[in-house]
Write an enzyme that holds these catalytic residues in place. Structure first.
Site, mmCIF file in Angstrom:
data_model
loop_
_atom_site.group_PDB
_atom_site.id
_atom_site.type_symbol
_atom_site.label_atom_id
_atom_site.label_comp_id
_atom_site.label_asym_id
_atom_site.label_seq_id
_atom_site.Cartn_x
_atom_site.Cartn_y
_atom_site.Cartn_z
ATOM 1 N N CYS A 163 76.821 -10.390 -5.783
ATOM 2 C CA CYS A 163 76.085 -10.824 -4.604
ATOM 3 C C CYS A 163 76.644 -12.151 -4.087
ATOM 4 O O CYS A 163 77.709 -12.180 -3.487
ATOM 5 C CB CYS A 163 74.593 -10.915 -4.931
ATOM 6 S SG CYS A 163 73.527 -11.003 -3.467
ATOM 7 N N HIS B 142 73.564 -5.539 -6.988
ATOM 8 C CA HIS B 142 73.213 -6.059 -8.322
ATOM 9 C C HIS B 142 73.291 -4.937 -9.361
ATOM 10 O O HIS B 142 72.272 -4.315 -9.699
ATOM 11 C CB HIS B 142 71.808 -6.659 -8.294
ATOM 12 C CG HIS B 142 71.711 -7.936 -7.546
ATOM 13 N ND1 HIS B 142 71.872 -9.169 -8.139
ATOM 14 C CD2 HIS B 142 71.496 -8.178 -6.224
ATOM 15 C CE1 HIS B 142 71.742 -10.117 -7.232
ATOM 16 N NE2 HIS B 142 71.521 -9.549 -6.057
ATOM 17 N N GLU C 85 73.505 -5.092 -12.475
ATOM 18 C CA GLU C 85 72.763 -5.381 -13.704
ATOM 19 C C GLU C 85 71.392 -4.727 -13.715
ATOM 20 O O GLU C 85 70.822 -4.468 -14.787
ATOM 21 C CB GLU C 85 72.629 -6.899 -13.908
ATOM 22 C CG GLU C 85 71.708 -7.627 -12.954
ATOM 23 C CD GLU C 85 72.377 -8.108 -11.680
ATOM 24 O OE1 GLU C 85 71.860 -9.046 -11.040
ATOM 25 O OE2 GLU C 85 73.427 -7.537 -11.307
#
Length: 542
Positions: free
Chosen positions: A380, A514, A516
């Site tokens: 990001c 993102h 994750e």
């Protein structure tokens, strides 16, 4: 019909209700049951989207675009079930719904009160949409005794009566502190916490007691006697080395059996714990170690990067190595040379963030990684800073910056005002509210064939979760590509840059989304697995 497990906490905050709820769900799931977990948060914010990471930690984003509590990340990682906007609610959302109904006249002139209107709204949230599940676990945020949590506790008390007999169970998580001067564990804090709960009208069926050492049988008997709980239902929750040890530890203590017994389900199928045991083996028996520098701006509170920490650990599990994190506040690089901090690490990760503070330090981290050929992962904001670095250092665009920091001579990164969600055009105003106005949730991206990132995914069509207001300006795409930065992924309409990389670098990837948020211990995200693999290669060179 779904059965309900209500999980409350007492004595102090931060005992790990989210992990406890996730672990119970994982154990029930391992026995073949279908589970769902929901979080009830007592704060007045509509959602955590506008809260500082130092106040609340990470904001976890769901596929359907909800800003939610970080505990939903634990729920997803432990169960593998994707959460959604209907799995998290706050006092703010409850009151917002009620006020909207009152303004419309839905209450037909009635005086709107906490009981029954607020509690009914909470109960409706808890009970809705659970037809396909065997168990629904509801974690109530905060600590028993907090005034903010009272409407939620009252609502779950009422549900105990509203639901058919035997369809609800209360689990209370408490602390048994060790007093060094006395040389013993103390039961009194738990007794007082249970007394508070009983005064509300809730009698816990199971006590889950956190302690830093084994609880003697006599203390368990004492808790059973004074808290009106069966002795077998006083479960010790000892500290463990890693959160993924919790399900096995709780199973060994008999927690899942006790939950089922409280519902009258006996005998029950034994859980299949093989995959949890495999995860534990990968964690505790690594075959190597790599060091990753995380150059961020909220490093004072690790919960601000909770999913990131877990995703890096999952990448380590995939490669059977231990991942050591070197936390570096990005502002340091604005005063000191980054080289002494970064020349010994095996990978550099620049995570997401908001605002100008520390941005120049992140740009310098990207520059060091590019020049020194150190694996770099920009997520990001980390991708945006890598693009600004490329614009300044390689494309000769001296004034390259982001309009997030103020008026920019060369706005390489700018505010998004509209984008497509499926076939719908979404618009945002610069002066509009901050809450819920970002590009939130899962969006598709098209990867360029024969690029590093397409090779990692093994596909050119992906969908990842986003949370951002600013985007790399496509007007600079050609200049940056001419300078060597490959735009390897774009939104399906070709308007929004999604991923960048360098073809002549061992591993340098930036992503606007993102990843994750979708990584799980049993399914490590391919980008994190590949990044840690690249760090392993780097470790042989350092």
């Amino acid at each position: 019909m779904a059965r309900y497990v209500f999980i409350t906490g007492g004595v102090v905050s931060s005992l790990g209700k989210g992990i406890a709820a996730a672990a119970i769900a994982a154990l029930l799931q391992a026995r073949g049951y279908r589970v769902r977990i929901r979080k009830l948060d007592p704060y007045l914010n509509v959602d955590p989207g506008t809260m500082s990471p130092y106040q609340h930690g990470e904001v976890f984003v769901t596929d359907d675009g909800a800003d939610t509590d970080l505990d939903l990340g634990h729920y997803e990682r432990f169960t593998g079930r994707s959460a959604n906007a209907h799995d998290n609610i706050t006092t703010g959302r409850i009151y917002k719904n009620i006020i909207e109904k009152e303004r419309r006249g839905d209450y037909l002139g009635a005086t709107v009160q906490v009981i029954p209107h607020v509690t009914d709204e909470i109960k409706q949230f808890v009970l809705s949409g659970n037809e396909d599940y065997d168990f629904v676990l509801c974690e109530i945020g905060g600590t028993v005794g907090d005034i903010e949590a009272m409407p939620f506790l009252e609502a779950i008390r009422q549900l105990g009566n509203d639901l058919p007999r035997g369809q609800s169970v209360y689990v209370h998580l408490t602390l048994m502190p060790f007093i060094p001067a006395a040389g013993e564990l103390k039961t009194k804090p738990t007794q007082h916490s249970v007394k508070e709960l009983q005064a509300i009208g809730i009698a816990p069926d199971i006590l889950l007691v956190r302690a830093d050492r084994p609880i003697p049988r006599e203390e368990r008997r004492k808790l059973s006697l004074f808290c009106n709980v069966r002795e077998s239902a006083v479960i010790q929750a000892l500290d463990v080395a890693n959160i993924y040890d919790v399900p096995v530890a709780y199973h060994n203590e008999g927690l899942d059996s006790e939950v089922l017994a409280a519902f009258g389900i006996e005998p029950a199928p034994l859980p299949r714990m093989e995959r949890w045991e495999d995860i534990a083996s990968r964690i505790h028996n690594p075959e190597g170690e790599v060091t990753i520098a995380v150059v961020g701006k909220y490093t004072g509170l690790k919960d601000a990067y909770k999913s990131l920490i877990e995703a890096l650990a999952h990448g380590g599990m995939a490669n059977r190595v231990k991942v050591k994190l070197d936390w570096i506040e990005s502002e340091v690089f604005e005063k000191e040379d980054p080289a002494p901090f970064l020349e010994k690490v095996h990978g550099i990760l620049v995570p997401g963030g908001f605002g100008e503070r520390g941005s120049e330090g992140k740009i310098l981290a990207a520059k060091f990684a590019r020049e020194r050929k150190v694996p770099y992962f920009g997520i990001c904001f980390g991708m945006q800073m890598a693009c600004i670095e490329a614009a300044r250092s390689l494309a000769g665009i001296e004034g390259a910056s982001s309009t997030e920091f103020g008026p920019a001579k060369e706005p390489v990164v700018g505010l998004m005002t509209e984008w497509l969600r499926g076939n719908m055009l979404e618009r945002r105003l610069e002066a509009g509210d901050l809450g819920g106005t970002m590009r939130l949730g899962s969006y598709k991206a098209s990867l360029k064939p024969d690029t590093k990132i397409a090779e990692i995914y093994g596909d050119t069509d992906i969908a990842e979760r986003h949370r951002h207001r600013y985007e790399v300006n496509i007007d600079y795409k050609q200049k940056l590509e001419d300078a060597g930065l490959v735009f390897s992924g774009m939104s399906p309409d070709g308007v929004l840059p999604e991923t960048v990389e360098y073809a002549d670098h061992p591993w340098f990837i930036g992503v606007q989304y993102h990843p994750e948020l979708k990584s799980r211990p049993f399914e490590p995200h391919p980008l994190f697995a590949s990044f840690i693999e690249a760090a392993m290669e780097q470790s042989r060179l350092v």
